[in-house]
Design a protein around this motif. Structure first.
Motif, mmCIF file in Angstrom:
data_model
loop_
_atom_site.group_PDB
_atom_site.id
_atom_site.type_symbol
_atom_site.label_atom_id
_atom_site.label_comp_id
_atom_site.label_asym_id
_atom_site.label_seq_id
_atom_site.Cartn_x
_atom_site.Cartn_y
_atom_site.Cartn_z
ATOM 1 N N UNK A 174 0.814 -1.202 0.000
ATOM 2 C CA UNK A 174 0.000 0.000 0.000
ATOM 3 C C UNK A 174 0.851 1.257 0.000
ATOM 4 N N UNK A 175 0.249 2.372 -0.364
ATOM 5 C CA UNK A 175 0.942 3.652 -0.318
ATOM 6 C C UNK A 175 0.010 4.663 0.319
ATOM 7 N N UNK A 176 0.391 5.911 0.247
ATOM 8 C CA UNK A 176 -0.394 6.939 0.935
ATOM 9 C C UNK A 176 -1.473 7.504 0.041
ATOM 10 N N UNK A 177 -2.251 8.440 0.603
ATOM 11 C CA UNK A 177 -3.229 9.175 -0.172
ATOM 12 C C UNK A 177 -4.416 8.358 -0.619
ATOM 13 N N UNK A 178 -4.998 8.780 -1.745
ATOM 14 C CA UNK A 178 -6.209 8.143 -2.257
ATOM 15 C C UNK A 178 -5.984 6.679 -2.578
ATOM 16 N N UNK A 179 -4.758 6.317 -2.972
ATOM 17 C CA UNK A 179 -4.499 4.924 -3.316
ATOM 18 C C UNK A 179 -4.649 4.016 -2.103
ATOM 19 N N UNK B 109 -12.132 14.075 0.859
ATOM 20 C CA UNK B 109 -11.372 14.602 -0.275
ATOM 21 C C UNK B 109 -10.806 13.479 -1.138
ATOM 22 N N UNK B 110 -10.337 12.431 -0.480
ATOM 23 C CA UNK B 110 -9.772 11.308 -1.227
ATOM 24 C C UNK B 110 -10.865 10.539 -1.972
ATOM 25 N N UNK B 111 -12.002 10.400 -1.339
ATOM 26 C CA UNK B 111 -13.131 9.743 -2.003
ATOM 27 C C UNK B 111 -13.542 10.526 -3.248
ATOM 28 N N UNK B 112 -13.567 11.854 -3.123
ATOM 29 C CA UNK B 112 -13.965 12.688 -4.265
ATOM 30 C C UNK B 112 -13.016 12.498 -5.447
ATOM 31 N N UNK B 113 -11.719 12.355 -5.160
ATOM 32 C CA UNK B 113 -10.757 12.129 -6.239
ATOM 33 C C UNK B 113 -11.018 10.790 -6.927
ATOM 34 N N UNK B 114 -11.269 9.752 -6.125
ATOM 35 C CA UNK B 114 -11.536 8.434 -6.703
ATOM 36 C C UNK B 114 -12.853 8.421 -7.465
ATOM 37 N N UNK B 115 -13.818 9.188 -6.997
ATOM 38 C CA UNK B 115 -15.087 9.291 -7.722
ATOM 39 C C UNK B 115 -14.889 9.998 -9.054
ATOM 40 N N UNK B 116 -14.046 11.029 -9.057
ATOM 41 C CA UNK B 116 -13.786 11.748 -10.304
ATOM 42 C C UNK B 116 -13.132 10.833 -11.333
ATOM 43 N N UNK C 258 -14.789 4.598 -7.786
ATOM 44 C CA UNK C 258 -15.686 4.287 -6.673
ATOM 45 C C UNK C 258 -16.936 5.144 -6.806
ATOM 46 N N UNK C 259 -17.965 4.766 -6.068
ATOM 47 C CA UNK C 259 -19.199 5.533 -6.114
ATOM 48 C C UNK C 259 -20.123 5.144 -4.984
ATOM 49 N N UNK C 260 -21.230 5.864 -4.853
ATOM 50 C CA UNK C 260 -22.234 5.548 -3.855
ATOM 51 C C UNK C 260 -22.974 4.278 -4.269
ATOM 52 N N UNK C 261 -23.382 3.514 -3.285
ATOM 53 C CA UNK C 261 -24.175 2.317 -3.544
ATOM 54 C C UNK C 261 -25.518 2.462 -2.853
ATOM 55 N N UNK C 262 -26.536 1.741 -3.359
ATOM 56 C CA UNK C 262 -27.871 1.795 -2.773
ATOM 57 C C UNK C 262 -27.853 1.289 -1.346
ATOM 58 N N UNK C 263 -28.596 1.941 -0.514
ATOM 59 C CA UNK C 263 -28.724 1.536 0.890
ATOM 60 C C UNK C 263 -30.109 0.968 1.088
#
Length: 402
Positions: free
Chosen positions: A11-16, A46-53, A57-62
């Protein structure tokens, strides 16, 4: 070309780092991720937003939500991006388009001799792969990586075949560079049996740390998994058992220049040659399978002996490596228990009981899919590696706070 020799999967840092957590496909909330990573919720967001862009990744149904608002749980979007797996055999070519979990979306196959040369074969790969992308309404922006298996030794650092005996014209041909010129993504190339070992383990033995995959077809080779990791050796030729000499030989010349190599004695063409000498119509491994299936006693005897010859070499491998599973694949495995029984007979009789008390010797469950499945997994492991994710995030032009 891409040098992949330094990739270690750590593993590494940040969004990864966040992405490596989400790779298992299990949805998580921001709070869960923040707690698991030991970071502030705002940093995780912030990291989630980068991965979404990036579309990864994305939101899933609840299921418990009733208000119609987007779920706050985030998960891998396996179908957002794709990879290509390419299985180049001695006489076949298969290409598959898969999602980020290895699920196959589309596949194409054709008969083609690898001996016609790299340009003709790789042009066919480009044509077939481009067709799969078009048929799936995908473009190059959706493609993250390509994995390729070839039937010969490969210098892992560069992805170039090195003096491959049955691949004239391929020596030091820049396979990754040729495909990158067309698709502009990283291309990972490995020996076909290494790739099959990865595919078989992923499909059937994901919890097995010590495994040997043996392909017996036009040639003979093996892929070695130890401690859950593919072992390539110092120069990428670990597992090349086809050129170990066997005692049952009668001075049969091998294309490598030596006599009585396992491949020259027990491969599909070698068994077919023995049957031809008995007056039977046999020229390929497929002919051998056909004769065994029809109950021909000479074919059954020859296949059983070929299994014993393979078992002779594998008994030494078992003593050296102590695997828990040996998987037999390739066209000769389609002769069923006759071939595998010959292998078991010798391995169990020539190896100490402690090394075989839990050993399973089985036919490949992936069959002809092992190569293209493994090639896809090779591409996925690179596409989803920390280094690649970090590179993609940096490509957004954003700075992710630590």
């Amino acid at each position: 070309m891409r040098d992949v020799s330094s990739f270690n999967g750590l593993g590494s840092s940040g969004a990864s780092e966040l992405f490596q957590i989400l790779r298992d496909g299990r949805p998580r909330t921001r709070s869960e991720l923040a707690g698991q990573m030991g970071l502030a919720r705002s940093t995780v967001t912030l990291r989630i937003e980068s991965l979404m862009e990036l579309g990864l990744v994305g939101f899933v149904d609840d299921a418990v939500s009733t208000g119609g608002r987007p779920s706050s749980r985030i998960a891998l979007k396996a179908g957002s991006k794709v990879v290509l797996g390419v299985d180049i055999g001695a006489s076949h070519l298969r290409v598959a388009l898969t999602d980020l979990t290895g699920h196959q979306l589309r596949e194409a196959a054709r008969s083609m001799e690898v001996a016609i040369g790299p340009t003709a074969v790789l042009d066919a790969v480009v044509e077939m792969a481009s067709g799969l992308l078009a048929d799936s309404d995908r473009d190059l922006a959706d493609l993250l990586a390509i994995g390729v298996g070839v039937p010969g030794p490969v210098e892992h650092r560069t992805g170039m075949p090195i003096n491959p005996p049955i691949m004239p014209g391929w020596n030091r041909f820049d396979v990754p560079g040729y495909l990158q010129d067309h698709f502009h993504v990283p291309v990972l190339v490995d020996n076909d049996v290494n790739v099959m070992a990865v595919g078989e383990r992923n499909a059937a033995w994901p919890d097995t740390g010590e495994l040997i995959y043996v392909k017996v077809a036009t040639g003979i080779g093996s892929g070695i998994v130890s401690n859950g990791m593919l072992q390539r050796g110092a120069d990428g030729v670990a597992g090349d058992i086809g050129h170990i000499r066997v005692h049952n030989g009668t001075g049969v010349p091998c294309h490598c220049g030596n006599l009585d190599c396992l491949e020259a004695v027990a491969s599909g063409p070698a068994v077919a040659a023995k049957l031809r000498a008995l007056g039977l119509d046999a020229h390929t491994a497929e002919d051998v399978v056909r004769l065994v299936g029809s109950g021909n006693k000479d074919a059954v005897h020859a296949v059983r002996q070929a299994g014993r010859d393979v078992g002779e070499v594998l008994s030494a491998c078992v003593s050296l490596m102590n695997p828990s599973v040996i998987v037999i694949g390739g066209s000769m495995a389609l002769t069923g228990e006759h071939f595998i029984a010959g292998i078991r007979e010798v391995v169990y009789s020539r190896t100490v009981p402690l090394a075989t008390q839990h050993l399973q010797i089985v036919q490949s469950s992936s069959g002809i899919d092992a190569g293209v499945l493994g090639a896809s997994m090779l591409a996925i492991h690179d596409a989803m590696s920390p280094q690649r994710i970090d590179d993609m995030v940096l490509g957004l032009g954003e700075t992710i706070p630590g």
